[in-house]
Design a protein around this motif. Structure first.
Motif, PDB file in Angstrom:
ATOM      1  N   TYR A  75       1.055  -0.241   3.523  1.00 30.86           N
ATOM      2  CA  TYR A  75       0.903   0.655   2.384  1.00 30.86           C
ATOM      3  C   TYR A  75       2.212   1.416   2.177  1.00 30.86           C
ATOM      4  O   TYR A  75       2.875   1.818   3.142  1.00 30.86           O
ATOM      5  CB  TYR A  75      -0.221   1.664   2.622  1.00 30.86           C
ATOM      6  CG  TYR A  75      -1.606   1.068   2.547  1.00 30.86           C
ATOM      7  CD1 TYR A  75      -2.417   1.291   1.444  1.00 30.86           C
ATOM      8  CD2 TYR A  75      -2.103   0.284   3.587  1.00 30.86           C
ATOM      9  CE1 TYR A  75      -3.697   0.754   1.367  1.00 30.86           C
ATOM     10  CE2 TYR A  75      -3.373  -0.264   3.530  1.00 30.86           C
ATOM     11  CZ  TYR A  75      -4.166  -0.023   2.413  1.00 30.86           C
ATOM     12  OH  TYR A  75      -5.427  -0.564   2.336  1.00 30.86           O
ATOM     13  N   LYS A  84      -1.225   0.275  -1.980  1.00 30.56           N
ATOM     14  CA  LYS A  84      -1.347  -0.939  -1.160  1.00 30.56           C
ATOM     15  C   LYS A  84      -0.289  -1.942  -1.596  1.00 30.56           C
ATOM     16  O   LYS A  84      -0.103  -2.197  -2.787  1.00 30.56           O
ATOM     17  CB  LYS A  84      -2.741  -1.550  -1.355  1.00 30.56           C
ATOM     18  CG  LYS A  84      -2.962  -2.863  -0.605  1.00 30.56           C
ATOM     19  CD  LYS A  84      -3.178  -2.634   0.865  1.00 30.56           C
ATOM     20  CE  LYS A  84      -3.662  -3.899   1.580  1.00 30.56           C
ATOM     21  NZ  LYS A  84      -2.670  -4.961   1.680  1.00 30.56           N
ATOM     22  N   LYS A 112      -2.328   0.136   7.763  1.00 25.66           N
ATOM     23  CA  LYS A 112      -3.500   0.793   7.193  1.00 25.66           C
ATOM     24  C   LYS A 112      -4.016   1.936   8.056  1.00 25.66           C
ATOM     25  O   LYS A 112      -4.319   3.032   7.544  1.00 25.66           O
ATOM     26  CB  LYS A 112      -4.612  -0.233   6.957  1.00 25.66           C
ATOM     27  CG  LYS A 112      -5.827   0.354   6.263  1.00 25.66           C
ATOM     28  CD  LYS A 112      -6.861  -0.718   5.947  1.00 25.66           C
ATOM     29  CE  LYS A 112      -8.061  -0.113   5.225  1.00 25.66           C
ATOM     30  NZ  LYS A 112      -9.073  -1.141   4.875  1.00 25.66           N
ATOM     31  N   TYR A 127      -1.740   4.837   7.762  1.00 24.28           N
ATOM     32  CA  TYR A 127      -1.808   5.347   6.399  1.00 24.28           C
ATOM     33  C   TYR A 127      -2.987   6.309   6.256  1.00 24.28           C
ATOM     34  O   TYR A 127      -2.852   7.412   5.715  1.00 24.28           O
ATOM     35  CB  TYR A 127      -1.952   4.164   5.442  1.00 24.28           C
ATOM     36  CG  TYR A 127      -2.239   4.501   4.000  1.00 24.28           C
ATOM     37  CD1 TYR A 127      -1.216   4.850   3.136  1.00 24.28           C
ATOM     38  CD2 TYR A 127      -3.535   4.427   3.503  1.00 24.28           C
ATOM     39  CE1 TYR A 127      -1.480   5.135   1.801  1.00 24.28           C
ATOM     40  CE2 TYR A 127      -3.811   4.702   2.179  1.00 24.28           C
ATOM     41  CZ  TYR A 127      -2.782   5.061   1.327  1.00 24.28           C
ATOM     42  OH  TYR A 127      -3.049   5.343   0.002  1.00 24.28           O
TER      43      TYR A 127
END
Length: 734
Positions: A85, A125, A160, A163
């Protein structure tokens, strides 16, 4: 409200170790051309710019409009994966973000239907297969007013799990704010927990001197070497002193109330061998910086080392100040005296008897916020003195709003801090206003006040001059502040017994504040079209909040005059009732709730539900329990964010208005208590108390829609500290 200047982002302490770092200098070009997004575009002649930073502070002063950023970066093959991301910072106002020529995300709306997303952290994303070893990131930005560009936030590429952690996406309550303020009403400094530094010290607590004349820091980035990491940082005993505890010593940062001088002080205490060689690095700001270092020996090989920062500029000559403050008699015991000063303020204030420990802690910090946010009587600009800001820096509303100031005055009255309340009232009565008696915009209609008047139609520049807050739709011309001032003034006289102030200003208040309200009323017995409390600019609407505030204000002022033997009160009573009838006839929908503005036809209209209508019940314009209960039931369904939490401001899809507003929560709490729904009232107070406890006992402007992090301006003053003090007192019946 729109952000004007720098706001530091929310960040986690472990982010740097887990991210793919992007360069801190990007390429920059004003203007707009979609070819700037492409991989093969030649950007060799573009200028380098620091990211993050407002472009106004990097050589593009007063620039509004379109601009592009580009940055080249390389990755190793083992860094390219499919669950990555991009964090692209906080961008003022709107962005389109391209990676290797592909649009991967956008926030806000570009003109002609411009919609700001300045407070939103950009997180996008990255599509599978898009990243390569050599990459180009291009960001198209539009800024409508004020500060512009990639000004703060988190920047990097994360997997992810990191993030989610970095954006603090877990449910509230949670620690989500990392700055602490200190002020003495003359200067203001902000400590940044993440950077372990004083990020800035400003020579005034307000944001702007006048139009296009921002207040700039006189020193920035004051910090110890990177190998010094504090164990804990917090406001010391809910005061204005910021304490950082290290393994072998402690450091206090403060702007001193007891000296009432424009000097920032750092005190390091510990064993002499631990602190005598301590050095703080710093970056000079706009003024001529003056510094000093002094050490005082204590018993048992203890010592206290002081670091002083002040400045000279066109309005301030502080060379002799540095010499005077450096005197051992002044410095010895100064930190303790500062804490005693704030504790004496606390002891002079009224506290509800049944207040809980956590409520008392937030109540005390709220008192400190009110004190820190009021411009000192020693400020060099006479008409600035007494002004209460809507937010203390780093909150970007360090501006004197009339509306916010009135709520702060009501809280000061409740506390018994009458001198501070009086100074705030005198600021409004003596400030420079009256610039919008007549005002025509693009449609040639006169939107002005249309009569002589005393108060600002919106807010004030730091020097005490009326400001209307322009954007592409013209100025804000708001008329609710007239009624709110009358309520605040009447409350002060009633609680303080200061009849001399009433006698001195009776004619002026009647002629230039109360009488103008009589001219604002339209044929339908509501206040005419204007910008309203949520600053929608021209042409405006017939806002419920404005008619409510003016009805209550005229009634309160009429009662004050009648009780003290003044003539002319009858017309104010009559007009207050006239407005009440106008609200009944035009703003009560289906006999069960108040709508936000007269022009709204049905609940599907944008802004039909307006949390501000709760003032009809907190300010006793309506006392009918059945109407309150049906109104609450409808608003509970329409604006409640979470049954455990509170309310949005408006039924409006804009991220700003649909975020939860602690101010609205606290006003709902008061109305619920007034109508016997104590359990519901306490739930809202407890929610604000518990969330604030995790964030230095500061109250935010927003709990952001989506992630529920602290958002907007922090700490809020009238809409935060003041509103909390009023709600807690109301709940406990004192």
């Amino acid at each position: 409200m729109k952000k004007l200047f720098f706001v530091f982002a929310l960040v986690t302490l472990s982010l740097k170790a887990q991210s793919i770092t992007l360069p801190d200098k990007w390429l920059f070009q004003t203007g707009d051309d979609i070819s700037y997004s492409q991989i093969d575009f030649d950007d060799s002649k573009w200028h380098a710019i620091d990211v993050p930073a407002n472009w106004e502070n990097r050589g593009y002063q007063d620039y509004d409009g379109y601009a592009w950023y580009r940055v080249h970066f390389q990755l190793k093959k083992n860094e390219i994966r499919n669950d990555l991301y991009l964090l692209a910072g906080k961008i003022d106002d709107v962005d389109e973000t391209y990676l290797n020529g592909v649009l991967i995300g956008s926030k806000g709306k570009f003109p002609p239907e411009a919609g700001s997303a300045w407070n939103e952290q950009r997180g996008y994303k990255i599509p599978k297969g898009l990243l390569k070893e050599k990459n180009i990131l291009a960001v198209r930005v539009y800024d409508g007013q004020g500060g512009g560009g990639i000004y703060g936030g988190l920047i990097g590429i994360l997997k992810k799990s990191d993030y989610i952690k970095a954006l603090n996406l877990k449910p509230a309550p949670k620690k989500s704010f990392f700055q602490i303020s200190t002020s003495n009403g003359l200067i203001c400094a902000v400590y940044n927990e993440v950077q372990n530094e004083i990020e800035s010290v400003s020579p005034h607590i307000f944001q702007m001197y006048d139009l296009d004349k921002p207040v700039k820091s006189f020193v920035k980035h004051i910090k110890l070497p990177d190998n010094f990491k504090p164990v804990k940082v917090y406001p010391l005993e809910n005061s204005h002193i910021i304490r950082a505890v290290y393994k072998n010593f402690k450091v206090d940062y403060f702007a001193p109330f007891t000296l009432q001088k424009k000097v920032f002080i750092i005190s390091a205490k510990g064993r002499k061998q631990e602190i005598e060689n301590i050095k703080f690095t710093h970056e000079k700001g706009d003024s001529r910086l003056l510094t000093g270092e002094y050490i005082i020996d204590r018993e048992n090989n203890e010592a206290e080392k002081f670091f002083l920062f002040t400045f000279n500029d066109s309005k301030n000559s502080n060379g002799s100040l540095l010499e005077a403050v450096s005197n051992k008699k002044v410095l010895d015991g100064l930190t303790d005296n500062e804490l005693k000063f704030m504790k004496n303020i606390f002891s002079s204030c009224r506290f509800p008897k049944e207040i809980s420990t956590d409520e008392r802690s937030l109540y005390e910090q709220s008192i400190a916020i009110l004190k820190m946010s009021q411009v000192s009587q020693d400020e060099v600009f006479p008409k600035s003195r007494g002004q209460i800001l809507a937010s203390l820096s780093p909150g970007n509303w360090n501006i004197g709003w009339l509306r916010d100031g009135c709520y702060a005055i009501l809280a000061l009255d409740k506390l018994g801090l009458y001198e501070e309340a009086k100074n705030a009232l005198l600021f409004f009565l003596n400030a420079d206003a009256g610039y919008y008696k007549h005002f025509k915009w693009k449609d040639s209609i006169d939107y002005g006040v249309k009569t002589d008047y005393r108060l600002s139609v919106c807010r004030y520049f730091g020097i005490g001059k009326e400001e209307s807050d322009f954007n592409e739709n013209g100025p804000n011309i708001e008329l609710d502040g007239f009624g709110l001032f009358l309520t605040a003034f009447s409350d002060y006289i009633n609680k303080s017994g200061d009849k001399d102030l009433l006698k001195k200003y009776y004619d002026e208040i009647s002629d230039l504040i109360a009488n103008p309200i009589l001219t604002f009323i339209d044929e339908n017995n509501l206040i005419r079209i204007e910008s309203g409390p949520w600053e929608i600019h021209l042409p405006g609407k017939q806002q419920a909040f404005t008619s409510i505030a003016n009805s209550a204000g005229l009634r309160n002022y009429a009662e004050l005059l009648k009780e003290n033997g003044y003539t002319g009160y009858e017309k104010y009573f009559a007009t207050a009732e006239k407005l009440k009838h106008g609200i009944e006839e035009n703003l009560i929908y289906n006999n069960k709730l108040l709508k936000g503005f007269a022009e709204a036809k049905s609940p599907i209209d944008k802004g039909f539900y307006d949390g501000g209508v709760i003032e009809a019940f907190t300010q006793n314009v309506f006392t009918d329990k059945k109407l309150f209960e049906s109104n609450f039931a409808e608003y509970d369904k329409a604006l409640r964010k979470n049954k455990k939490h509170g309310f949005s401001r408006l039924s409006d899809p804009d991220w700003y208005t649909i975020s939860e507003w602690p101010f609205i929560d606290l006003r709902f709490s008061m109305a619920l208590k007034n109508f016997g729904m104590k359990r519901h009232a306490k739930q809202l107070i407890d929610w604000i108390t518990n969330y604030s406890k995790l964030n230095h006992n500061y109250i935010a402007e927003l709990y952001n829609a989506g992630d529920e992090n602290y958002g907007g301006a922090i700490p809020m003053v009238g809409y935060g500290a003041g509103a909390y003090i009023l709600a807690v007192n109301n709940y406990y019946g004192e």
